[in-house]
Design a protein around this motif. Sequence first.
Motif, PDB file in Angstrom:
ATOM      1  N   PHE A   1      70.788  46.929  40.236  1.00 48.49           N
ATOM      2  CA  PHE A   1      69.396  47.085  39.811  1.00 48.49           C
ATOM      3  C   PHE A   1      68.534  45.918  40.296  1.00 48.49           C
ATOM      4  O   PHE A   1      67.349  46.102  40.598  1.00 48.49           O
ATOM      5  CB  PHE A   1      69.346  47.213  38.289  1.00 48.49           C
ATOM      6  N   ILE A   2      69.121  44.743  40.390  1.00 47.51           N
ATOM      7  CA  ILE A   2      68.394  43.608  40.965  1.00 47.51           C
ATOM      8  C   ILE A   2      68.065  43.901  42.425  1.00 47.51           C
ATOM      9  O   ILE A   2      66.941  43.669  42.893  1.00 47.51           O
ATOM     10  CB  ILE A   2      69.213  42.310  40.840  1.00 47.51           C
ATOM     11  N   ALA A   3      69.048  44.418  43.161  1.00 45.87           N
ATOM     12  CA  ALA A   3      68.843  44.741  44.575  1.00 45.87           C
ATOM     13  C   ALA A   3      67.775  45.811  44.745  1.00 45.87           C
ATOM     14  O   ALA A   3      66.926  45.718  45.641  1.00 45.87           O
ATOM     15  CB  ALA A   3      70.160  45.201  45.200  1.00 45.87           C
ATOM     16  N   ALA A   4      67.802  46.834  43.899  1.00 41.79           N
ATOM     17  CA  ALA A   4      66.776  47.876  43.972  1.00 41.79           C
ATOM     18  C   ALA A   4      65.393  47.294  43.687  1.00 41.79           C
ATOM     19  O   ALA A   4      64.397  47.676  44.320  1.00 41.79           O
ATOM     20  CB  ALA A   4      67.097  48.996  42.985  1.00 41.79           C
ATOM     21  N   ALA A   5      65.337  46.359  42.743  1.00 46.27           N
ATOM     22  CA  ALA A   5      64.053  45.723  42.423  1.00 46.27           C
ATOM     23  C   ALA A   5      63.548  44.885  43.588  1.00 46.27           C
ATOM     24  O   ALA A   5      62.347  44.872  43.886  1.00 46.27           O
ATOM     25  CB  ALA A   5      64.200  44.859  41.167  1.00 46.27           C
TER      26      ALA A   5
ATOM     27  N   LYS B   1      74.370  38.352  45.927  1.00 43.99           N
ATOM     28  CA  LYS B   1      75.702  38.480  45.317  1.00 43.99           C
ATOM     29  C   LYS B   1      76.271  37.139  44.854  1.00 43.99           C
ATOM     30  O   LYS B   1      76.651  37.003  43.679  1.00 43.99           O
ATOM     31  CB  LYS B   1      76.652  39.163  46.308  1.00 43.99           C
ATOM     32  N   PRO B   2      76.365  36.111  45.709  1.00 44.99           N
ATOM     33  CA  PRO B   2      76.933  34.838  45.222  1.00 44.99           C
ATOM     34  C   PRO B   2      76.032  34.145  44.205  1.00 44.99           C
ATOM     35  O   PRO B   2      76.532  33.456  43.311  1.00 44.99           O
ATOM     36  CB  PRO B   2      77.080  34.005  46.497  1.00 44.99           C
ATOM     37  N   ILE B   3      74.717  34.325  44.349  1.00 47.31           N
ATOM     38  CA  ILE B   3      73.808  33.718  43.367  1.00 47.31           C
ATOM     39  C   ILE B   3      74.062  34.304  41.987  1.00 47.31           C
ATOM     40  O   ILE B   3      74.189  33.590  40.988  1.00 47.31           O
ATOM     41  CB  ILE B   3      72.340  33.934  43.780  1.00 47.31           C
ATOM     42  N   ASN B   4      74.147  35.628  41.927  1.00 46.53           N
ATOM     43  CA  ASN B   4      74.361  36.308  40.649  1.00 46.53           C
ATOM     44  C   ASN B   4      75.720  35.959  40.051  1.00 46.53           C
ATOM     45  O   ASN B   4      75.844  35.745  38.833  1.00 46.53           O
ATOM     46  CB  ASN B   4      74.245  37.819  40.858  1.00 46.53           C
ATOM     47  N   ALA B   5      76.739  35.870  40.910  1.00 43.89           N
ATOM     48  CA  ALA B   5      78.083  35.528  40.430  1.00 43.89           C
ATOM     49  C   ALA B   5      78.129  34.093  39.898  1.00 43.89           C
ATOM     50  O   ALA B   5      78.760  33.820  38.866  1.00 43.89           O
ATOM     51  CB  ALA B   5      79.099  35.716  41.555  1.00 43.89           C
TER      52      ALA B   5
ATOM     53  N   LEU C   1      72.099  33.280  27.030  1.00 45.89           N
ATOM     54  CA  LEU C   1      70.983  33.233  27.980  1.00 45.89           C
ATOM     55  C   LEU C   1      71.175  34.179  29.173  1.00 45.89           C
ATOM     56  O   LEU C   1      70.220  34.491  29.881  1.00 45.89           O
ATOM     57  CB  LEU C   1      70.815  31.804  28.508  1.00 45.89           C
ATOM     58  N   ARG C   2      72.406  34.613  29.390  1.00 44.43           N
ATOM     59  CA  ARG C   2      72.734  35.374  30.590  1.00 44.43           C
ATOM     60  C   ARG C   2      71.941  36.676  30.745  1.00 44.43           C
ATOM     61  O   ARG C   2      71.483  36.986  31.857  1.00 44.43           O
ATOM     62  CB  ARG C   2      74.229  35.660  30.606  1.00 44.43           C
TER      63      ARG C   2
ATOM     64  N   GLN D   1      69.935  35.421  34.071  1.00 47.38           N
ATOM     65  CA  GLN D   1      70.721  35.754  35.262  1.00 47.38           C
ATOM     66  C   GLN D   1      69.945  36.699  36.187  1.00 47.38           C
ATOM     67  O   GLN D   1      69.777  36.387  37.371  1.00 47.38           O
ATOM     68  CB  GLN D   1      72.067  36.363  34.862  1.00 47.38           C
ATOM     69  N   PRO D   2      69.457  37.845  35.715  1.00 47.85           N
ATOM     70  CA  PRO D   2      68.684  38.699  36.621  1.00 47.85           C
ATOM     71  C   PRO D   2      67.365  38.075  37.048  1.00 47.85           C
ATOM     72  O   PRO D   2      66.919  38.273  38.181  1.00 47.85           O
ATOM     73  CB  PRO D   2      68.458  39.979  35.804  1.00 47.85           C
ATOM     74  N   MET D   3      66.720  37.302  36.157  1.00 47.14           N
ATOM     75  CA  MET D   3      65.438  36.696  36.498  1.00 47.14           C
ATOM     76  C   MET D   3      65.573  35.735  37.670  1.00 47.14           C
ATOM     77  O   MET D   3      64.829  35.799  38.654  1.00 47.14           O
ATOM     78  CB  MET D   3      64.862  35.951  35.290  1.00 47.14           C
ATOM     79  N   ILE D   4      66.560  34.838  37.587  1.00 48.18           N
ATOM     80  CA  ILE D   4      66.732  33.833  38.644  1.00 48.18           C
ATOM     81  C   ILE D   4      67.214  34.485  39.934  1.00 48.18           C
ATOM     82  O   ILE D   4      66.709  34.179  41.028  1.00 48.18           O
ATOM     83  CB  ILE D   4      67.716  32.735  38.184  1.00 48.18           C
ATOM     84  N   THR D   5      68.191  35.394  39.825  1.00 41.83           N
ATOM     85  CA  THR D   5      68.692  36.070  41.027  1.00 41.83           C
ATOM     86  C   THR D   5      67.583  36.841  41.719  1.00 41.83           C
ATOM     87  O   THR D   5      67.438  36.779  42.946  1.00 41.83           O
ATOM     88  CB  THR D   5      69.843  37.035  40.669  1.00 41.83           C
ATOM     89  N   PHE D   6      66.801  37.580  40.948  1.00 47.85           N
ATOM     90  CA  PHE D   6      65.713  38.387  41.502  1.00 47.85           C
ATOM     91  C   PHE D   6      64.677  37.505  42.190  1.00 47.85           C
ATOM     92  O   PHE D   6      64.275  37.753  43.336  1.00 47.85           O
ATOM     93  CB  PHE D   6      65.080  39.207  40.380  1.00 47.85           C
ATOM     94  N   PHE D   7      64.236  36.448  41.508  1.00 49.13           N
ATOM     95  CA  PHE D   7      63.177  35.596  42.052  1.00 49.13           C
ATOM     96  C   PHE D   7      63.647  34.851  43.295  1.00 49.13           C
ATOM     97  O   PHE D   7      62.949  34.821  44.312  1.00 49.13           O
ATOM     98  CB  PHE D   7      62.721  34.592  40.992  1.00 49.13           C
ATOM     99  N   VAL D   8      64.836  34.276  43.246  1.00 46.65           N
ATOM    100  CA  VAL D   8      65.334  33.490  44.382  1.00 46.65           C
ATOM    101  C   VAL D   8      65.598  34.395  45.582  1.00 46.65           C
ATOM    102  O   VAL D   8      65.208  34.069  46.710  1.00 46.65           O
ATOM    103  CB  VAL D   8      66.615  32.727  43.999  1.00 46.65           C
ATOM    104  N   THR D   9      66.225  35.526  45.352  1.00 49.96           N
ATOM    105  CA  THR D   9      66.529  36.444  46.459  1.00 49.96           C
ATOM    106  C   THR D   9      65.257  36.967  47.098  1.00 49.96           C
ATOM    107  O   THR D   9      65.129  36.979  48.333  1.00 49.96           O
ATOM    108  CB  THR D   9      67.381  37.623  45.958  1.00 49.96           C
ATOM    109  N   ALA D  10      64.302  37.415  46.281  1.00 46.90           N
ATOM    110  CA  ALA D  10      63.051  37.937  46.817  1.00 46.90           C
ATOM    111  C   ALA D  10      62.303  36.872  47.606  1.00 46.90           C
ATOM    112  O   ALA D  10      61.711  37.163  48.659  1.00 46.90           O
ATOM    113  CB  ALA D  10      62.177  38.477  45.684  1.00 46.90           C
ATOM    114  N   SER D  11      62.360  35.638  47.134  1.00 50.81           N
ATOM    115  CA  SER D  11      61.675  34.553  47.832  1.00 50.81           C
ATOM    116  C   SER D  11      62.322  34.263  49.182  1.00 50.81           C
ATOM    117  O   SER D  11      61.624  34.055  50.190  1.00 50.81           O
ATOM    118  CB  SER D  11      61.682  33.293  46.967  1.00 50.81           C
ATOM    119  N   ILE D  12      63.652  34.248  49.226  1.00 51.78           N
ATOM    120  CA  ILE D  12      64.351  33.997  50.492  1.00 51.78           C
ATOM    121  C   ILE D  12      64.076  35.121  51.485  1.00 51.78           C
ATOM    122  O   ILE D  12      63.846  34.878  52.674  1.00 51.78           O
ATOM    123  CB  ILE D  12      65.861  33.838  50.253  1.00 51.78           C
TER     124      ILE D  12
END
Length: 534
Positions: free
Chosen positions: A203-207, A279-283, A293-294, A298-309
């Motif tokens: 779902f993070i990837a789809a977002a 994938k490695p960020i989320n893991a 907190l997970r 977890q989805p917030m940081i993975t989503f934001f960092v991946t989208a930014s990269i």
Amino acid sequence: MADYTQLATDIIAGVGGAENVTKVIHCITRLRFTLVDKDRANAEVLQSLSAKGVPAITALYNANLNQYQVVIGQAVEDVYDEVVNQLGDSVVDADATNAAVAETGGVKGKGSKNPFVRAFQVVIGTITGSMIPIIGLLAAGGMINGLLNMFVKGNNIFNVIDPSSSTYIIVSTLAMTPFYFLPVLVGFSAAKQLAPKDSSLQFIAAAVGGFMINPGITNLVNAHVGTNAAGKNIVVEAAAPIAHLFGVTFNTSYFGIPVDLPSYAYTIFPIIVGVAIAKPINAWLKKVLPLALRPIFQPMITFFVTASIVLLLVGPVISTLSSGLSFLIDHALSFNLGIAGIIVGGLYQCLVIFGLHWLVVPLISQQIAATGESSLNMIASFTMLAQGAGALAVFFKSRKSDLKGLSLPAAISAFCGVTEPAMYGINLKYSRVFIMSSIGAAVGAGIGGFFNLHMYGFSGSLIGFPNFSATHVYNPTLHKMVEGNPNNFLIFWIATIACVVVSMVLVWMFGYKDTDVMGAGVEKKNAFKDAVSK
């Protein structure tokens, strides 16, 4: 849904009976049996089986895995369920099945020791596993678009729908939606492929894919309709470039960093690379974040960092490379489409043997998305048709009942755009059939190329005939109807007849006789079989 009860019973008997089976799992295309005694299995009996929806069955023993594998194809899950129903839950290993599906959709743990081949396996396997679940949807969109074109006024077939009407716009938009939203669909699929046990990543990837095609992003650099302070609609001009460097135009910025923001609609490579980063960020976040907190962080940081990269680096680089490759292919085909049709048409199905045809699929979808047609897909379509014609010739010529029962459904499958049953069940096992069929493909694609045949959709072979019906079609890039070949439909049928006749005649005369001995096929010749799903 087909009934696989009898087929499952026959397969169990073919591997030595229920008492000889200790475990059974499945991957993308195969049932994998762990047997008490592998010598009790009978490959000839298994390979003689056929059932509705399973036109080609192959059996082999994998010594490295100590598994007796029965190649089923797309119906493998249904056949597996029936096998388990008959053997009982004691033979089930859900974790091993999930791992096998993930591995054969992508890359197995035991790949080539050569680092370059290994890297190639990773790329091919990931693209394959990500695209397989979506191909049917893309084909559906192409078929809808092709059927729509048959009813458009001016195409001189049914002349019912006005191309400027709301009905045409709605249906054409519906047909192109799977292509436009490819970053979302591929993102979800790639996450499932790369991390099958991490459902949150899907779902993070789809977002992230949705972010890439969100109008809020595209409107930063493209002209669009907006509203002024009074609430009235106005045309907002495209943003002016903010910087130029090494021939690259940077059209916006992110945290003050100049960004080259391309159009991500219809693309797959940027999101696949994005998922590989996520994938490695989320893991890692799953390991370091406290459990409380997970769920949020977890989805917030993975989503934001991946989208930014993706925004800053991955998207612009990958899009530039894929556009350049598509540009080279387009110009190579346009130089002389007839010669290209002969060469590519004759060799294209060799790519299928190694699974490399999945590299072509994104280029075809990009051509259709950009221009409304694909000359590359036109060529590929005739290669599917020719392999079906070759299998059909074997059906008519052979006196062997088991081979006739295998070759007819395999030919029908190829005429519907799925060539693997004909390829692996018949044509490659009698190699001259494959060669003669490929010559027929070269003839059909060559005729289509020399006479400027257009293909306006994704689905190929005989079932894709509506995709050749238009004489003009909507160009998504130009946002208008463009003229095509006025004799397009006639040329398609001429090339189709030539392709089928040449393939069948050559196979009949030179490709097959009942005294031929069936070879082992290409199973052991496929250098990338560990990475590529058939």
